[in-house]
Enzyme design. Sequence first.
Site, PDB file in Angstrom:
ATOM      1  N   SER A   1       5.763  -6.988   4.152  1.00 12.90           N
ATOM      2  CA  SER A   1       6.358  -7.313   5.447  1.00 12.90           C
ATOM      3  C   SER A   1       7.139  -8.618   5.366  1.00 12.90           C
ATOM      4  O   SER A   1       6.890  -9.464   4.497  1.00 12.90           O
ATOM      5  CB  SER A   1       5.273  -7.426   6.517  1.00 12.90           C
TER       6      SER A   1
ATOM      7  N   GLU B   1      -5.276  -3.677  -1.708  1.00 14.23           N
ATOM      8  CA  GLU B   1      -6.691  -3.309  -1.720  1.00 14.23           C
ATOM      9  C   GLU B   1      -6.962  -2.010  -0.976  1.00 14.23           C
ATOM     10  O   GLU B   1      -8.048  -1.439  -1.078  1.00 14.23           O
ATOM     11  CB  GLU B   1      -7.543  -4.439  -1.139  1.00 14.23           C
TER      12      GLU B   1
ATOM     13  N   GLU C   1       9.482  -3.707  13.361  1.00 18.90           N
ATOM     14  CA  GLU C   1       9.254  -2.700  12.328  1.00 18.90           C
ATOM     15  C   GLU C   1       7.900  -2.047  12.595  1.00 18.90           C
ATOM     16  O   GLU C   1       6.860  -2.710  12.575  1.00 18.90           O
ATOM     17  CB  GLU C   1       9.262  -3.315  10.934  1.00 18.90           C
TER      18      GLU C   1
ATOM     19  N   LYS D   1      -1.124  -7.379  -8.814  1.00 20.22           N
ATOM     20  CA  LYS D   1      -2.086  -7.401  -7.711  1.00 20.22           C
ATOM     21  C   LYS D   1      -1.706  -6.283  -6.747  1.00 20.22           C
ATOM     22  O   LYS D   1      -0.817  -6.427  -5.921  1.00 20.22           O
ATOM     23  CB  LYS D   1      -2.041  -8.758  -7.000  1.00 20.22           C
TER      24      LYS D   1
ATOM     25  N   CYS E   1       9.742   1.423   3.536  1.00 19.63           N
ATOM     26  CA  CYS E   1      10.728   0.464   4.028  1.00 19.63           C
ATOM     27  C   CYS E   1      12.117   1.066   4.132  1.00 19.63           C
ATOM     28  O   CYS E   1      12.998   0.482   4.751  1.00 19.63           O
ATOM     29  CB  CYS E   1      10.755  -0.770   3.131  1.00 19.63           C
TER      30      CYS E   1
ATOM     31  N   PHE F   1       0.803  -1.223   0.000  1.00 18.77           N
ATOM     32  CA  PHE F   1       0.000   0.000   0.000  1.00 18.77           C
ATOM     33  C   PHE F   1       0.832   1.267   0.000  1.00 18.77           C
ATOM     34  O   PHE F   1       0.366   2.325  -0.418  1.00 18.77           O
ATOM     35  CB  PHE F   1      -0.940   0.023   1.217  1.00 18.77           C
TER      36      PHE F   1
END
Length: 496
Positions: free
Chosen positions: A226, A176, A381, A173, A281, A149
């Site tokens: 992740s 969402e 994280e 993909k 990240c 995202f």
Amino acid sequence: MSVVPHWINNKQYTGQSATNAPVTNPATGEVTRRVALADQHDTRVAINAAAAAFPAWRDTSLAKRTSIVFRFRELLNERKNELAEIITSEHGKVLSDALGEVSRGQEVVEFACGIPYLLRGGMTENASTSIDVTSLRQPIGPVGIISPFNFPAMVPMWFFPIAIAAGNTVVLKPSEKDPSASLWIAELWSEAGLPDGVFNVLQGDKIAVDELLVNPEIKAISFVGSTPIAQYVYATGTAHGKRVQALGGAKNHAIVLPDADLDLAADAMVNAGFGSAGERCMAISVLVAVGNIADELVAKIAARTRILKIGDGNKASDMGPLVSKSHRDKVASYVDAGEKDGATIVVDGRTITIDDAADGFWLGPTLIDHVGTEMSIYTDEIFGPVLSVIRVDSYDEALELVNSSEFGNGTAIFTNDGGAARRFQNEVQVGMVGINVPVPVPMAYYSFGGWKNSLFGDSHAHGLEGVHFFTRGKVITTRWLDPSHAGIELGFPQNT
């Protein structure tokens, strides 16, 4: 309420699944639309479209493929503000940050425009008597891209420009949480002249991901997310015979040595810790202050942090909201835990309020001093606007702190000592290193990726490693006993 659809064979596809999920404006908390969630049937429709399109696209000339990538690049450059506005409306990052994201992604598009040179092979004449040896690189087939995202445009653009230019077809993909950017990109590819089925967008959740991982038509998977999910994607994809590059999580440290320019370092820590609300990240989440500079450096960072303007990303703000309420609450819980464990909250982002958007997912920049390595606020994280400060006495202690982390994505050192910087870049066990640069994201012609639990697989993203990931080598050994002639042709040769 409108539903964000899939994109298959150069047109919108609603799918047979009746399942959908909310898409929210993070600045207001308002559900603005919903997004379709593919079932197994819908996922296979997208995969089959990519598989059907692959033979013709693979055999399309490099000249033609490159011209379409060039056209896509021009259209993106003309209309990138539109894409930035879509990103801000669904992710929440401020417009300038969203535009920067698009620009960094476009660098990979421009790199892919050079694909004829990048794919050129080699040839050795008379390797043996009258025998020639040639090497070449060919596309591998339909590929899946599973993106997060936090960068709904840039991260997919790390992969699909190279994959498409090299002759592969793609099923993307997206997350969402912010799905509309990928649909906009798909429409742009269509306008650029990309044939049906070469670039497909599959909206969905784990059902779609799992089908991409096991379906034999998909030959490779690129993933960013992740670490636990990256491990799952890598293990599942490789178990089903796929190439997988799975970029995982991070806990990035910045070491500031006593000889550093503290004003430069303070600016860098604010930029790297709180840009994009810390949802990247490559964010610096741990400041390692060496020697007796900590009090002064923390004070400088705190002063800069307190004047940041937090608000709607569409307005004149420095930092926007977090992407969702659940994520906002998760980040805040880490701050709670750090305070309970004895860390000092210097700047508390939990107290922020936005008068005209009380229901937005707000958490202001948070600065925490005297953090211990046993605290969850250090070990985990967090993926939010939280900068932790750890105080150490020496360079060696700081280096050991970085190298003992389970992650090895990015790191930085701030110093005016060239010897210390050179030693650091040699000794640190991290994939991307900045020297007086807080967010060392490589240019597109280098490759992006970390070490240890920040990367699963052998290939980093974009650059030459990206080209090699989306192609496979072939070597041809040839002997012709008689010369052959193509006949007479006086016209000037053309690329067709």
